[in-house]
Scaffold this active site. Structure first.
Site, PDB file in Angstrom:
ATOM      1  N   ASP A  68       0.817  -1.211   0.000  1.00 37.98           N
ATOM      2  CA  ASP A  68       0.000   0.000   0.000  1.00 37.98           C
ATOM      3  C   ASP A  68       0.847   1.255   0.000  1.00 37.98           C
ATOM      4  OD1 ASP A  68       0.932  -0.271   2.678  1.00 37.98           O
ATOM      5  OD2 ASP A  68      -0.929  -1.227   3.264  1.00 37.98           O
ATOM      6  N   ASP A 137      -7.606  -3.571  14.630  1.00 38.46           N
ATOM      7  CA  ASP A 137      -8.980  -3.835  14.207  1.00 38.46           C
ATOM      8  C   ASP A 137      -9.066  -4.977  13.189  1.00 38.46           C
ATOM      9  OD1 ASP A 137      -7.879  -2.628  12.004  1.00 38.46           O
ATOM     10  OD2 ASP A 137      -9.301  -0.953  11.914  1.00 38.46           O
ATOM     11  N   HIS A 139      -7.257  -5.254  10.343  1.00 39.60           N
ATOM     12  CA  HIS A 139      -6.987  -4.936   8.946  1.00 39.60           C
ATOM     13  C   HIS A 139      -5.637  -5.480   8.506  1.00 39.60           C
ATOM     14  CE1 HIS A 139      -4.882  -1.155  10.465  1.00 39.60           C
ATOM     15  NE2 HIS A 139      -4.023  -1.587   9.556  1.00 39.60           N
ATOM     16  N   GLU A 144      -9.638  -1.931   5.755  1.00 40.65           N
ATOM     17  CA  GLU A 144     -10.289  -1.701   7.038  1.00 40.65           C
ATOM     18  C   GLU A 144     -11.525  -2.604   7.165  1.00 40.65           C
ATOM     19  OE1 GLU A 144      -8.692  -0.094   9.060  1.00 40.65           O
ATOM     20  OE2 GLU A 144      -7.970   1.862   8.381  1.00 40.65           O
TER      21      GLU A 144
END
Length: 262
Positions: A68, A137, A139, A144
């Site tokens: 990314d 979380d 990811h 996400e």
């Protein structure tokens, strides 16, 4: 079932990764590595760099694709993933910079960048080993919660929690952390031939439990690893603390035939 390896510390995890990648490079000199940023992979890169140097492994043909990049951040910014990959992977390992690719976060062309990146990975023959970290979380990459498990590389809006977590790289100032990114999708990541996810510390324990033993759901994007034919999760005791089958994972790894590797 996803293989879980529980280690004492990050260096032990990094050594397991380094040995696996070194064997790959020796058998396939032009292999394609999937590269991740963040703190979790750093020990793995250090261990691999040391192994490459100590064993005089030729890495001149190795290719790589990063997961990314921040949208709109100058690639020369020290916290861009272009800069980070150069600093933590390309330079220490002595890779050819021309063979290492990062998604293009330029805002003027970003709408087409995702498809182009997936095509470039396909043209390279696909990723052989993809290293992954995981967010609190759940990811992976910047996928996400709520991300499609079939998604390709695309633009995503970062959650506030992710921006808070990453503020430590931006002088602890969340206002410096970009709001958008371009990231490989879950579908893109799952095309890699071997996934190796690293996680350390109690802050990752819930996410790891959901990833390995929870249901497969976009609530925890990393849970998609359960669908992969060859996924390895390497964690320390703290990150493994909420795993119900922790003792079995240890027993299984201790009794694994040496020839099988990971």
């Amino acid at each position: 079932m996803t293989e879980v390896i529980i280690v004492k510390n990050q260096d032990e995890a990094g050594s397991i990764y380094a040995q696996r990648v070194a064997r790959l490079i020796e058998s396939k000199p032009d292999c394609v590595l999937g590269l991740a940023t963040g703190s979790s992979p750093l020990a793995a890169y250090r261990q691999l760099s040391a192994l490459v140097k100590n064993d005089s492994i030729d890495v001149s043909q190795v290719r790589g694709f990063a997961l990314d990049e921040y949208a709109g951040l100058d690639p020369k910014h020290p916290q861009s993933y272009q800069s980070t990959i150069n600093r933590t992977v390309v330079e220490p390992l002595g890779l050819d910079p021309a063979k290492i690719h990062v998604p293009n976060g330029n805002l003027s062309t970003i709408s087409e960048a995702g498809h182009a990146y997936d095509q470039a990975i396909e043209n390279a023959g696909g990723v052989d080993i993809q290293i992954l970290g995981i967010g609190t979380d759940g990811h992976i990459g910047f996928n996400e919660p709520g991300s499609s498990l079939a998604s390709g590389t695309r633009i995503k809006t970062l959650t506030e929690q992710t921006r808070i977590d990453n503020a430590r790289f931006f002088d602890d100032d969340i206002n410096q952390v970009p709001t958008h990114c371009i990231t490989q999708g879950i579908g893109t990541i799952l095309k890699a031939r071997h996934l190796i996810l690293l996680a350390f510390g109690s802050g990752k324990a819930e996410a790891i439990a959901e990833t390995v033993e929870g249901g497969i759901s976009s609530f925890c994007p990393a849970s998609a690893l359960q669908l992969h034919r060859h996924a390895t999760v390497i964690v320390d005791e703290a990150a493994a603390s909420r795993l119900r089958n922790k003792d079995y994972y240890k027993y299984s790894f201790e009794h694994k035939p040496a020839w099988q590797g990971i």
